[in-house]
Design a protein around this motif. Structure first.
Motif, PDB file in Angstrom:
ATOM      1  N   ILE A  38       0.841  -1.198   0.000  1.00 35.86           N
ATOM      2  CA  ILE A  38       0.000   0.000   0.000  1.00 35.86           C
ATOM      3  C   ILE A  38       0.873   1.244   0.000  1.00 35.86           C
ATOM      4  CG2 ILE A  38      -1.601   1.379   1.412  1.00 35.86           C
ATOM      5  CD1 ILE A  38      -2.918  -1.194   2.300  1.00 35.86           C
ATOM      6  N   GLN A  39       0.505   2.205  -0.849  1.00 34.80           N
ATOM      7  CA  GLN A  39       1.188   3.500  -0.898  1.00 34.80           C
ATOM      8  C   GLN A  39       0.126   4.596  -0.927  1.00 34.80           C
ATOM      9  OE1 GLN A  39       3.289   4.505  -4.537  1.00 34.80           O
ATOM     10  NE2 GLN A  39       4.873   5.593  -3.385  1.00 34.80           N
ATOM     11  N   THR A  40       0.260   5.566  -0.047  1.00 30.57           N
ATOM     12  CA  THR A  40      -0.789   6.563   0.134  1.00 30.57           C
ATOM     13  C   THR A  40      -0.264   7.989   0.021  1.00 30.57           C
ATOM     14  OG1 THR A  40      -1.903   5.078   1.688  1.00 30.57           O
ATOM     15  CG2 THR A  40      -2.602   7.374   1.701  1.00 30.57           C
ATOM     16  N   PHE A  41      -1.019   8.809  -0.719  1.00 30.34           N
ATOM     17  CA  PHE A  41      -0.802  10.251  -0.734  1.00 30.34           C
ATOM     18  C   PHE A  41      -2.141  10.892  -0.390  1.00 30.34           C
ATOM     19  CE2 PHE A  41       2.308   8.448  -3.650  1.00 30.34           C
ATOM     20  CZ  PHE A  41       3.482   8.988  -3.147  1.00 30.34           C
ATOM     21  N   SER A  42      -2.170  11.706   0.639  1.00 28.38           N
ATOM     22  CA  SER A  42      -3.431  12.279   1.112  1.00 28.38           C
ATOM     23  C   SER A  42      -3.313  13.780   1.277  1.00 28.38           C
ATOM     24  CB  SER A  42      -3.830  11.639   2.454  1.00 28.38           C
ATOM     25  OG  SER A  42      -4.048  10.253   2.305  1.00 28.38           O
ATOM     26  N   ASN A  43      -4.477  14.429   1.282  1.00 27.67           N
ATOM     27  CA  ASN A  43      -4.520  15.872   1.395  1.00 27.67           C
ATOM     28  C   ASN A  43      -5.912  16.277   1.856  1.00 27.67           C
ATOM     29  OD1 ASN A  43      -3.752  18.536   1.257  1.00 27.67           O
ATOM     30  ND2 ASN A  43      -3.202  18.503  -0.917  1.00 27.67           N
ATOM     31  N   GLN A  44      -6.201  17.559   1.805  1.00 28.01           N
ATOM     32  CA  GLN A  44      -7.528  18.085   2.078  1.00 28.01           C
ATOM     33  C   GLN A  44      -7.699  19.374   1.295  1.00 28.01           C
ATOM     34  OE1 GLN A  44      -6.255  20.416   6.200  1.00 28.01           O
ATOM     35  NE2 GLN A  44      -7.879  18.942   6.290  1.00 28.01           N
ATOM     36  N   ALA A  45      -8.951  19.704   0.984  1.00 30.96           N
ATOM     37  CA  ALA A  45      -9.227  20.928   0.233  1.00 30.96           C
ATOM     38  C   ALA A  45      -8.872  22.157   1.063  1.00 30.96           C
ATOM     39  CB  ALA A  45     -10.701  20.966  -0.165  1.00 30.96           C
ATOM     40  N   GLY A  46      -8.566  23.243   0.372  1.00 29.34           N
ATOM     41  CA  GLY A  46      -8.156  24.466   1.054  1.00 29.34           C
ATOM     42  C   GLY A  46      -9.205  25.006   2.007  1.00 29.34           C
ATOM     43  N   PHE A  47     -10.490  24.824   1.693  1.00 22.93           N
ATOM     44  CA  PHE A  47     -11.519  25.368   2.586  1.00 22.93           C
ATOM     45  C   PHE A  47     -11.510  24.634   3.925  1.00 22.93           C
ATOM     46  CE2 PHE A  47     -13.883  22.324  -0.172  1.00 22.93           C
ATOM     47  CZ  PHE A  47     -14.387  21.441   0.778  1.00 22.93           C
ATOM     48  N   ARG A  48     -11.107  23.367   3.941  1.00 35.14           N
ATOM     49  CA  ARG A  48     -10.955  22.662   5.225  1.00 35.14           C
ATOM     50  C   ARG A  48      -9.808  23.268   6.025  1.00 35.14           C
ATOM     51  NH1 ARG A  48     -13.635  17.865   6.144  1.00 35.14           N
ATOM     52  NH2 ARG A  48     -14.617  16.875   4.332  1.00 35.14           N
ATOM     53  N   LYS A  49      -8.698  23.487   5.354  1.00 35.63           N
ATOM     54  CA  LYS A  49      -7.535  24.048   6.040  1.00 35.63           C
ATOM     55  C   LYS A  49      -7.862  25.425   6.624  1.00 35.63           C
ATOM     56  CE  LYS A  49      -4.344  21.628   2.931  1.00 35.63           C
ATOM     57  NZ  LYS A  49      -3.339  21.759   1.858  1.00 35.63           N
ATOM     58  N   SER A  50      -8.569  26.235   5.856  1.00 33.43           N
ATOM     59  CA  SER A  50      -8.927  27.580   6.320  1.00 33.43           C
ATOM     60  C   SER A  50      -9.829  27.532   7.545  1.00 33.43           C
ATOM     61  CB  SER A  50      -9.633  28.356   5.198  1.00 33.43           C
ATOM     62  OG  SER A  50      -8.773  28.528   4.097  1.00 33.43           O
ATOM     63  N   TYR A 104       1.036   7.359   4.567  1.00 30.96           N
ATOM     64  CA  TYR A 104       0.828   8.810   4.507  1.00 30.96           C
ATOM     65  C   TYR A 104       1.764   9.530   5.467  1.00 30.96           C
ATOM     66  CZ  TYR A 104      -1.285  13.210   5.990  1.00 30.96           C
ATOM     67  OH  TYR A 104      -1.499  14.503   6.366  1.00 30.96           O
ATOM     68  N   GLU A 105       1.860   9.027   6.687  1.00 26.00           N
ATOM     69  CA  GLU A 105       2.711   9.668   7.697  1.00 26.00           C
ATOM     70  C   GLU A 105       4.181   9.660   7.298  1.00 26.00           C
ATOM     71  OE1 GLU A 105       1.853   7.526  11.253  1.00 26.00           O
ATOM     72  OE2 GLU A 105       0.097   8.741  11.768  1.00 26.00           O
ATOM     73  N   GLN A 106       4.568   8.645   6.526  1.00 22.94           N
ATOM     74  CA  GLN A 106       5.972   8.508   6.127  1.00 22.94           C
ATOM     75  C   GLN A 106       6.229   9.066   4.728  1.00 22.94           C
ATOM     76  OE1 GLN A 106       8.337   7.395   8.238  1.00 22.94           O
ATOM     77  NE2 GLN A 106       6.737   7.197   9.797  1.00 22.94           N
ATOM     78  N   GLY A 107       5.346   9.951   4.264  1.00 21.97           N
ATOM     79  CA  GLY A 107       5.580  10.633   3.001  1.00 21.97           C
ATOM     80  C   GLY A 107       5.310   9.815   1.762  1.00 21.97           C
ATOM     81  N   GLY A 108       4.504   8.761   1.890  1.00 20.40           N
ATOM     82  CA  GLY A 108       4.148   7.962   0.717  1.00 20.40           C
ATOM     83  C   GLY A 108       5.014   6.743   0.493  1.00 20.40           C
ATOM     84  N   ILE A 109       5.672   6.259   1.536  1.00 16.63           N
ATOM     85  CA  ILE A 109       6.451   5.030   1.375  1.00 16.63           C
ATOM     86  C   ILE A 109       5.513   3.846   1.149  1.00 16.63           C
ATOM     87  CG2 ILE A 109       8.293   5.899   2.869  1.00 16.63           C
ATOM     88  CD1 ILE A 109       7.271   3.904   5.019  1.00 16.63           C
ATOM     89  N   VAL A 110       6.037   2.774   0.585  1.00 15.68           N
ATOM     90  CA  VAL A 110       5.262   1.553   0.405  1.00 15.68           C
ATOM     91  C   VAL A 110       5.253   0.785   1.727  1.00 15.68           C
ATOM     92  CG1 VAL A 110       5.099  -0.650  -0.810  1.00 15.68           C
ATOM     93  CG2 VAL A 110       5.783   1.415  -2.051  1.00 15.68           C
ATOM     94  N   VAL A 111       4.069   0.401   2.180  1.00 18.44           N
ATOM     95  CA  VAL A 111       3.912  -0.315   3.442  1.00 18.44           C
ATOM     96  C   VAL A 111       3.255  -1.658   3.165  1.00 18.44           C
ATOM     97  CG1 VAL A 111       2.765  -0.314   5.702  1.00 18.44           C
ATOM     98  CG2 VAL A 111       3.715   1.808   4.774  1.00 18.44           C
TER      99      VAL A 111
END
Length: 367
Positions: free
Chosen positions: A202-214, A345-352
């Motif tokens: 498994i390899q993960t890249f995650s984020n959130q929309a700017g309105f959530r961050k604001s 995700y926590e490790q910057g997208g490493i394969v786990v």
């Protein structure tokens, strides 16, 4: 003969389960339980059964109880599953747990271990593949019409966007970065595994929309997850919690491509399309219309009836404990995937590589 059931947690999901059981000839609800007296009393009045305010009292006063259905919620929708499920298993009762199996991976592993030790059935409400389109898609696979699986694409999330956004407000999701991943990824991972088998990487890249961050919302709400199946097939899951409006296929779409054909399910319960491989099909451009099977169903909630009936049916038929549909072991598998996705995700997208599942041992009474 109907199986005697007690339900623990009489909020929305608990009441939905009760409504399903009321229509099922294999079910007889004999008690409902909630630590909030008003909820237990309302459910008891609705379904004509006795109300309890602790599982201990229900177990002591309903000696013929066979199944405890744990529909509690809690932090990240799963923190209140462990204690009542363990209590019921210790009493020798079969247990069905709402998803996720737990919000803590250690608790999930212990639930599966303890159920095996006590030789009771442990199931989880992985209801998203209990539908007519999923059944038809599985027929395509079992009959060889898909061939060797090449890829799996799954999109599952909630309709949304900045104009309809509202920040988390309750203790279960406010300031919980992994609320969406823990509370929801169980479903898409369970569907991917149902069709394509175990996931090994498994390899993960995650984020959130700017309105959530604001808004100061810490929810890791957009999850882009690349996986490798044990078969060698590639998989991709995109899941978001209302950061954008729906696109093609609605809130739930699943495509599996193979060497002999490809299927795609849209909106979970509505339809499945199938494209057969052939020499006459152009490499690029127009291609023949697919074979489309419409279910005639648009109500997603029918999956609850289907899944709960399957659990009752498996127990009634004496299916070996390790091979019931949507078992505790299956739920643990997708919980392992969820925690592997979080680690990646926590490790910057490493394969786990997710932790291996407990081995099947087999039941000496049925082998």
């Amino acid at each position: 003969m109907a199986l005697k059931i007690g339900i623990v947690g009489m909020n929305g999901i608990g009441m939905r389960h009760a409504a399903c059981y009321a229509k099922d000839p294999l079910a007889e609800v004999v008690g409902v339980c909630d630590v909030v007296k008003e909820k237990a009393d309302k459910a008891a009045e609705t379904y004509g059964v006795r109300a309890y305010y602790s599982l201990k009292d229900m177990l002591e006063n309903e000696p013929d109880l066979q199944i405890v259905d744990v529909t509690t919620g809690g932090i990240e929708n799963g923190s209140w599953h462990f204690e009542p499920a363990m209590q019921a298993i210790a009493a020798g009762k079969h247990v069905l747990v709402e998803k996720p199996l737990s919000s803590d991976i250690r608790e999930g592993r212990e639930l599966v271990r303890f159920a095996a030790e006590k030789n009771v059935y442990l199931g989880c409400n992985l209801n998203h593949y209990f539908s007519a389109p999923a059944e038809r898609a599985k027929q395509y696979m079992n009959s060889g019409d898909i061939g060797e699986v090449v890829y799996c694409l799954h999109k599952m999330g909630f309709n949304g966007g900045e104009e309809v956004y509202s920040p988390p407000k309750t203790m279960k999701d406010k300031d919980r970065p992994y609320f969406h991943m823990k509370a929801f990824l169980t479903h898409p991972f369970s569907v991917m595994r149902h069709f394509c088998g175990d996931i090994t990487h498994i390899q993960t890249f995650s984020n959130q929309a700017g309105f959530r961050k604001s808004a100061g919302d810490v929810t890791v709400s957009i999850n882009s997850i690349h996986v490798k199946f044990a078969s060698g097939a590639a998989g991709y899951l995109i899941s978001q919690r209302g950061d954008a409006p729906y696109g093609l296929g609605g809130w739930w779409s699943m495509e599996v491509g193979g060497t002999k054909g490809t299927f795609c399910i849209e909106n979970c319960v509505e339809k499945v399309s199938y494209w057969r491989a052939g020499k006459s099909i152009p490499t690029i451009g127009a291609h023949p219309a697919p074979e489309v099977t419409e279910s005639g169903v648009t109500d997603f909630n029918t999956t609850f009836n289907n899944r709960l009936h399957a659990f009752l049916e498996d127990i009634t038929n004496g299916v070996p404990r390790e091979h019931i549909r949507a078992s505790g072991r299956d739920a643990l598998a997708v919980l392992e995937y969820t925690f592997a996705a979080m680690e990646s995700y926590e490790q910057g997208g490493i394969v786990v590589r997710p932790q291996a599942l407990p081995a099947f041992h087999g039941d000496p009474l049925v082998m």
